[in-house]
Design a protein around this motif. Structure first.
Motif, mmCIF file in Angstrom:
data_model
loop_
_atom_site.group_PDB
_atom_site.id
_atom_site.type_symbol
_atom_site.label_atom_id
_atom_site.label_comp_id
_atom_site.label_asym_id
_atom_site.label_seq_id
_atom_site.Cartn_x
_atom_site.Cartn_y
_atom_site.Cartn_z
ATOM 1 N N TYR A 211 -8.291 6.536 11.283
ATOM 2 C CA TYR A 211 -7.148 6.310 12.167
ATOM 3 C C TYR A 211 -7.598 5.987 13.588
ATOM 4 O O TYR A 211 -6.913 5.266 14.318
ATOM 5 N N GLU B 13 -8.130 2.336 13.582
ATOM 6 C CA GLU B 13 -6.861 1.610 13.556
ATOM 7 C C GLU B 13 -6.190 1.629 14.939
ATOM 8 O O GLU B 13 -5.606 0.619 15.376
ATOM 9 N N GLN C 26 -7.870 -0.852 17.179
ATOM 10 C CA GLN C 26 -7.418 -2.224 16.899
ATOM 11 C C GLN C 26 -6.003 -2.442 17.444
ATOM 12 O O GLN C 26 -5.690 -3.511 17.975
ATOM 13 N N GLU D 58 2.801 -4.625 12.251
ATOM 14 C CA GLU D 58 1.515 -4.857 11.576
ATOM 15 C C GLU D 58 0.747 -3.560 11.389
ATOM 16 O O GLU D 58 0.176 -3.303 10.321
ATOM 17 N N HIS D 59 0.744 -2.704 12.403
ATOM 18 C CA HIS D 59 -0.052 -1.483 12.315
ATOM 19 C C HIS D 59 0.667 -0.357 11.584
ATOM 20 O O HIS D 59 0.030 0.620 11.179
ATOM 21 N N ARG D 60 1.980 -0.466 11.428
ATOM 22 C CA ARG D 60 2.660 0.508 10.568
ATOM 23 C C ARG D 60 2.177 0.366 9.125
ATOM 24 O O ARG D 60 2.136 1.350 8.385
ATOM 25 N N ALA D 61 1.823 -0.855 8.759
ATOM 26 C CA ALA D 61 1.342 -1.096 7.400
ATOM 27 C C ALA D 61 -0.012 -0.447 7.155
ATOM 28 O O ALA D 61 -0.442 -0.319 6.002
ATOM 29 N N ASP D 62 -0.691 -0.038 8.209
ATOM 30 C CA ASP D 62 -2.015 0.594 8.069
ATOM 31 C C ASP D 62 -1.925 2.112 7.925
ATOM 32 O O ASP D 62 -2.939 2.805 8.008
ATOM 33 N N GLY D 63 -0.714 2.632 7.784
ATOM 34 C CA GLY D 63 -0.551 4.063 7.584
ATOM 35 C C GLY D 63 -0.136 4.822 8.812
ATOM 36 O O GLY D 63 0.171 6.018 8.736
#
Length: 774
Positions: free
Chosen positions: A92, A95, A98, A188-193
């Motif tokens: 995390y 993430e 990024q 976009e970053h919600r899709a990364d958890g």
């Protein structure tokens, strides 16, 4: 007045090309100014003279680089790891790094923007605060509490904040494309958890009308008008003229941004009012025109009579609305003044359009004004030849037990007003936004992780220029900080900034409660109450400012201004109504009815919007300026129906009827039109509930309910009941006052109208109907 308007109506009908061309030229001219010189609208709610504004001015003196709290386009991106994890977990943390790189690439960010991972930022900030505390001798416990109060990372390490500002002069300068880019990065970053949300003044674009609400209201209005006139062409005329008037008004408001600041919600409110009154005013004159065609085949004469009589009522109805809206200027609140004046201009345009553009369009259409028939008007008649309709039936029903009807209306409206006792006024914040918005989700995350006061800070500005010794200045700042920290409801207070020469300091006070909480308002009052004492003890001058303080002060100013506003509006309108009705008691009953309807409206609004009754909406405080604006609008609109309905009673009474007969005749001629107008207004206002903006949503709801109560409970039930009870006393006017007041002749007594002298003119009804005139 009737004679002047009679001539105006006939001239507009006869020279319709000139009048239509003049209106088109006016629209083009105003549109050209708007297209060439318009500026962005603002969301500033500042009021010169309030304590928080004075404190902000002091802040500007001591810290010249500081920016107005309402102009700062701040964004607070809140990121949360899944339950059971922290942002320090390697996956995390990468993430979030990024996410920060993507945020740094957003447009309109300043070149020197420094976005830091909240894990690293928290550690760095804690080290700095603890180090500074060690040098200054601040106790370690206090220093650690200060670090925790400012930390961008929650104590459990799961939630972090990434804060920045867009490089713009005001929030209105943030481009829609920038907001879109921010939304895309977060998605976009919600899709990364991660859960990624954002709040702050710079996180949402300006609310704009998409046309859906207006179209819905217009659609309902069209159906009502078709049922009223039985003609597609006639039904379209009020909508056509109203849309033209609103278009010109909104274009004019846009053009005015070149010369003054205009609030972003101003066009919406002007549209709401302009559509409603524009349709109603045209409807009233057009309905009178159809009635006059029953008595003459001369259409030009019929237009003149309609504008001279119904047009006079429209003028006075419009004047009451103008008074109510323009009088908002007396409360000395800039943003409210611009809203009121903008809406007033739109109403003025609606009146002028009804008086001139409608007759010109009728001149263009001539015999086709009532074409496109879907049904024919064939009223029932009484033995004496008078029309027998539902308005007559209702008036007679009320007349059987007027005391009972009046009592039921007063008790019913009074019961609905009970929730008003729990009224809580506040400005909308991210924490009161709709539950499905990113602003609300971000605020909920912050409140849960850091406490509700994190998003509601107060800023104490300390002026130490009256102290010569720098050491005494430092001691004074420490004493003020200790005093602030000792107030009830304070989670933390610490010095967050000092100017280079040490003559000023900023103390950040974090409450334990949110911005919309009454406890936060109480804390602000406590700080102000103790301000004189701490100034005397420390030799400083202080002020409390910040967004929370400013909005609280605005709410207080609005509450204090309400009695003044009511006195001005009701006083001026009372005089105006005496001119119209030549009576003292009729204006008194009109005002009493207004007070009952507005209290009931506020009570229902509190129940639905604040208390969340029936589960329709999530409870939240009522927008601070909604009551005063609602009172102004409702008073104006209430007097519309009063003038439309009672002016026909007055007209009948002037021509020899008793008060009882005049009430029935007023309902015979106006109840249908007033009912149609009220249904249209309710539809137009209710459609604005669909807009996802708290101010507009609550105003649309409140106005729709207000028209429902005022038109159908007050004007259709309470007022005729009181007229019956008063009898001939209803038209009482002292002789000295009768001589003093000018006679404006709203009833058109001076107009030559043969059918009023000879009832046999009504026998032409069937013949004219057969010719397709009606």
């Amino acid at each position: 007045m009737a004679t002047l308007l009679y001539r105006l109506g006939k001239t507009a009908y006869r020279r319709w090309p000139v009048f239509i061309a003049a209106w088109v030229v006016a629209l083009i001219a105003v549109g050209s100014v708007a297209a060439g010189f318009a500026k962005p609208m603002t969301d500033s709610f500042s009021i010169p003279g309030i304590p928080s504004e004075k404190a902000a001015d002091l802040q500007s003196e001591l810290f010249p680089a500081s920016q107005d709290a309402f102009d700062e386009a701040t964004v607070n991106v809140v990121v949360a790891a899944p339950e059971g994890h922290t942002l320090a977990d390697p996956a995390y943390e990468r993430e979030v790094d990024q996410l920060i790189r993507d945020l740094a690439a957003l447009p309109q960010l300043p070149d020197d923007a420094q976005l830091v991972n909240p894990v690293a930022a928290a550690a760095q900030q804690e080290q700095q605060i603890l180090g500074a505390a060690q040098e200054s001798g601040t106790p370690a416990k206090t220093a650690r509490a200060n670090a925790d109060a400012l930390s961008p990372l929650s104590p459990d390490g799961r939630v972090g904040q990434i804060s920045f500002r867009f490089d713009v002069d005001t929030v209105a300068d943030v481009e829609p494309s920038t907001i879109t880019a921010l939304d895309e990065v977060m998605a976009e970053h919600r899709a990364d958890g991660l859960q990624v949300e954002a709040n702050g003044s710079g996180s949402a674009g300006m609310t704009e009308l998409d046309g859906t609400s207006e179209l819905l209201g217009i659609a309902v209005a069209l159906v009502v008008l078709v049922l009223t006139f039985g003609s597609l062409i006639a039904a379209g005329l009020p909508i056509l003229t109203a849309v033209f008037g609103v278009g010109l008004g909104i274009t004019g408001i846009t053009a005015m941004t070149a010369f003054t600041d205009i609030g972003s919600t101003t066009p919406m409110l002007a549209t709401m009012i302009g559509l409603a009154v524009g349709i109603d005013y045209t409807l009233f004159i057009l309905a009178r025109y159809r009635t006059e065609l029953h008595h003459t085949e001369d259409r030009e004469e019929a237009v003149g009579i309609s504008v001279g009589t119904a047009g006079s009522a429209v003028v006075f109805a419009g004047l009451t609305v103008l008074i109510a809206l323009a009088a908002l200027a007396v409360v000395r609140i800039p943003f409210l003044t611009t809203m009121g004046l903008a809406a007033a201009v739109t109403v003025l345009i609606a009146v002028l359009v009804a008086l001139t553009l409608l007759p010109a369009v009728l001149g263009l259409l001539r015999s086709k004004a009532f074409a496109g028939r879907v049904r024919r008007y064939a009223p029932h008649r009484e033995p004496d030849g008078q029309v027998l309709n539902n308005g007559v039936r209702w008036a007679r029903l009320v007349g059987r037990k007027p005391a009972v009807v009046a009592l039921l209306a007063v008790v019913g409206l009074g019961a609905l007003a009970v929730p008003l006792t729990g009224l809580h006024l506040a400005f909308p914040t991210d924490s009161t936004a709709a539950a499905d918005t990113t602003q609300r989700k971000a605020s909920d995350l912050v409140a849960d992780a850091f406490g509700p006061g994190r998003d509601a800070p107060l800023l104490v500005v300390v002026d130490g220029r009256g102290i010569d010794d720098p050491r005494d200045q430092q001691a004074a700042y420490g004493a003020v900080t200790e005093w602030a920290a000792g107030q009830d409801g304070v989670a933390n207070a610490q010095v967050v900034a000092m100017n280079p020469d040490g003559t000023g300091a900023q103390i950040l006070v974090t409450p334990t409660t949110g911005a919309e909480d009454t406890a936060t308002e109480g804390l602000l009052r406590d700080l102000r109450d103790g301000q004189a004492g701490v100034e005397a003890d420390t030799g400083t001058q202080i002020g409390v400012t910040g967004l929370t303080a400013i909005t609280t002060d605005v709410s207080e100013r609005l509450s204090d201004a309400l009695p003044i506003y009511l006195a001005v509006v009701i006083g001026l309108a009372f005089v105006l109504l005496m001119l119209v009705f030549r009576s003292v008691l009729v204006p008194l009953t009109a005002t009493f009815g207004f007070l009952m309807s507005v209290l009931a409206t506020l009570g229902v609004t509190v129940a639905v919007f604040q208390e969340g009754a029936f589960g329709l909406l999530e409870g939240q405080p009522i927008v601070s300026f909604m009551p005063i604006f609602l009172i102004g609008l409702v008073f104006g609109l209430a007097m519309d129906y009063q003038v439309f309905l009672v002016s026909r009673m007055r007209e009948a009474h002037v021509h020899g009827m008793t008060t009882r007969e005049a009430v029935v005749d007023g309902f015979r001629n106006s109840a249908r039109v007033v009912t149609a107008a009220a249904v249209i207004m309710i539809s137009v206002f209710a459609a604005f509930i669909l807009i996802d903006e708290p101010i507009i949503k609550s105003m649309g709801f409140a106005l729709a309910i207000a028209v429902l109560f005022d038109a159908f409970v007050v004007r259709m039930a309470l007022i005729p009941a009181l007229m019956y009870l008063l009898g001939e006393r209803a038209w009482w006017l002292p002789r000295w006052l009768d001589r003093l007041l000018p006679n404006v002749d709203v009833e058109g007594e001076r107009l030559d109208r043969p059918h009023l002298r000879d009832p046999s003119y009504d026998d032409e009804l069937e013949e004219l109907a057969a010719r397709g005139i009606r």
